[in-house]
Design an enzyme around this catalytic site. Structure first.
Site, PDB file in Angstrom:
ATOM      1  CD1 TRP A  98      -2.123  -2.109   2.077  1.00 49.44           C
ATOM      2  CD2 TRP A  98      -2.815  -1.504   0.049  1.00 49.44           C
ATOM      3  NE1 TRP A  98      -3.065  -3.013   1.660  1.00 49.44           N
ATOM      4  CE2 TRP A  98      -3.512  -2.670   0.421  1.00 49.44           C
ATOM      5  CE3 TRP A  98      -3.086  -0.941  -1.204  1.00 49.44           C
ATOM      6  CZ2 TRP A  98      -4.459  -3.289  -0.398  1.00 49.44           C
ATOM      7  CZ3 TRP A  98      -4.034  -1.559  -2.025  1.00 49.44           C
ATOM      8  CH2 TRP A  98      -4.709  -2.710  -1.621  1.00 49.44           C
ATOM      9  CG  ASP A 166      -3.268   4.150   3.729  1.00 46.57           C
ATOM     10  OD1 ASP A 166      -4.331   3.997   4.357  1.00 46.57           O
ATOM     11  OD2 ASP A 166      -2.917   3.402   2.786  1.00 46.57           O
ATOM     12  CE  LYS A 190      -8.427  -2.980   4.328  1.00 49.93           C
ATOM     13  NZ  LYS A 190      -7.735  -2.227   3.305  1.00 49.93           N
TER      14      LYS A 190
HETATM   15  C1  PLP Z   1      -7.012  -1.923   2.178  1.00 55.72           C
HETATM   16  C2  PLP Z   1      -5.968  -0.888   2.162  1.00 55.72           C
HETATM   17  C3  PLP Z   1      -5.823   0.024   1.086  1.00 55.72           C
HETATM   18  C4  PLP Z   1      -6.672  -0.051  -0.146  1.00 55.72           C
HETATM   19  O1  PLP Z   1      -7.907   0.441   0.124  1.00 55.72           O
HETATM   20  P1  PLP Z   1      -9.046   0.601  -0.996  1.00 55.72           P
HETATM   21  O2  PLP Z   1     -10.124   1.258  -0.202  1.00 55.72           O
HETATM   22  O3  PLP Z   1      -9.367  -0.777  -1.476  1.00 55.72           O
HETATM   23  O4  PLP Z   1      -8.516   1.450  -2.087  1.00 55.72           O
HETATM   24  C5  PLP Z   1      -4.868   1.003   1.195  1.00 55.72           C
HETATM   25  N1  PLP Z   1      -4.066   1.102   2.269  1.00 55.72           N
HETATM   26  C6  PLP Z   1      -4.165   0.234   3.303  1.00 55.72           C
HETATM   27  C7  PLP Z   1      -3.256   0.396   4.481  1.00 55.72           C
HETATM   28  C8  PLP Z   1      -5.104  -0.776   3.272  1.00 55.72           C
HETATM   29  O5  PLP Z   1      -5.207  -1.638   4.304  1.00 55.72           O
END
Ligand code: PLP
Length: 355
Positions: A98, A166, A190
């Site tokens: 990511w 993020d 999540k």
């Molecule tokens: C799941 C995840 C993403 C991707 O998220 P999307 O909403 O599918 O674009 C990005 N960064 C992290 C840390 C993630 O766990």
């Protein structure tokens, strides 16, 4: 009922599923799926969903919250475009898939990316420390929890630069000091709600200061903040369920209580991994994630038997990400301690029989 250790979309509280289902059939005489996002009843939902984020994370004055679409993946581009200043340079920490995605999209957005630290040399199994940050950077970006590898920052990077994070896979799992950040973003699926909404927590000062020549209206956070997340049709259902989940969180002791529960869950499983001779944890001990716990069998030829054992106990979502293999127990806020105990019992019994 299954024990869902899936990495996302993932488990939410059962009461939230029930309330969400009820609203599909009856939200003040309509379905939540057909109600206009401009209807006063829905505007109230959006207002509450924004307000509850502020309550849950003690968001200080001078910060705004917004719900957008596009997931954290579009967030990679949005943060780069919104944080770009005169230098058009930024520092990024590469802790895996990511984080690499964020780097790739920042470059496409016109940022000269300086990868100041990376854990790629050891398969992203640790969090790089002792950062050296060169001058002339517009901001520092990092990923607080690395969902795929199971590493997590237990202390955030210290810098005078605007800090961008993020937080997709550990937001609301522990207390944070929002004032340390200029911009936090997180896909909902999540710890917040169903896929569809993406949360942004933004310091008002940074809005409207981009030097990017390319700024589509939808990607400009200032527009979303000014329009109170109603610039266009928001992800109506996802935001509604996020609101329900946040109500549930706050009614049950808030983030502080979740943090204690998450610590207990992680301790239970890591203790088993460390004491069970058939298994081992795959990442640096001090950087272990409390949300995504990755482990492997020493003897992979026992894999089929172990898979049959946990599946037989009603566990789902345990295989590791296809890029790393092994097992990954994702233990987001809504996963009860009793589900972790089921997994631990399966591991103990498996070792009694096969050890
Ligand atoms: C799941 C995840 C993403 C991707 O998220 P999307 O909403 O599918 O674009 C990005 N960064 C992290 C840390 C993630 O766990």
């Amino acid at each position: 009922m299954k024990h869902n250790f899936g990495a996302g979309p993932c488990i939410l509280p059962q009461e939230v599923f029930k309330q969400a289902a009820d609203a599909v059939l009856d939200f003040n005489g309509l379905s939540i799926l057909e109600v206009s996002h401009r209807h006063k009843d829905y505007v109230a939902v959006m207002d509450e969903a924004l307000d509850l984020v502020k309550k849950a994370l003690n968001v200080p004055a001078g910060y705004s919250v917004a719900y957008l679409q596009g997931g954290a993946t579009l967030g990679f581009t949005i943060v780069a475009l919104n944080m770009m200043r005169e230098n058009k340079k930024a520092a990024y920490i590469n802790t895996g898939t990511w984080a690499s995605g964020a780097i790739k999209e920042a470059k496409k957005a016109g940022i000269d990316v300086n990868v100041i630290a990376s854990s790629e040399d050891k398969g992203f199994t640790y969090i790089p420390k002792n950062l050296e940050i060169p001058s002339g950077m517009d901001y520092l970006h990092f990923t607080s929890n690395n969902t795929i590898y199971g590493t997590q920052y237990h202390e955030f990077p210290k810098t005078d630069l605007p800090l961008v994070c993020d937080m997709s896979s550990d937001i609301f799992s522990k207390e944070i000091n929002v004032a340390d950040f200029d911009l936090i973003y997180a896909g909902a699926q999540k710890n917040l709600g169903p896929a569809g909404a993406t949360l942004y927590i933004v310091k008002d000062e940074i809005l409207g200061k981009s030097t990017s020549p390319f700024m589509p209206t939808y990607l400009d956070l200032k527009q979303h903040v000014e329009k109170e997340s109603m610039l266009n049709t928001p992800p109506v259902f996802s935001v509604y369920v996020a609101m329900l989940n946040l109500r549930n969180l706050l009614a049950n002791g808030g983030v502080k209580a979740k943090e204690a529960e998450n610590n207990a869950k992680a301790e239970l499983l890591y203790n088993e991994i460390d004491s069970n001779p058939l298994f081992f944890g795959t990442v640096n001990t001090e950087d272990r994630s409390k949300m995504n716990i990755c482990f492997k069998l020493h003897d992979e030829s026992l894999g089929d038997k172990f898979d049959a054992a946990w599946k037989g106990a009603g566990i789902v979502g345990l295989p590791g990400h296809r890029s790393v293999g092994g097992y990954r127990a994702s233990m987001y806020n809504a996963l009860p301690l009793s589900s972790v105990q089921v997994l631990v019992d399966v591991m103990k019994e498996f070792t009694r029989v096969n050890g």
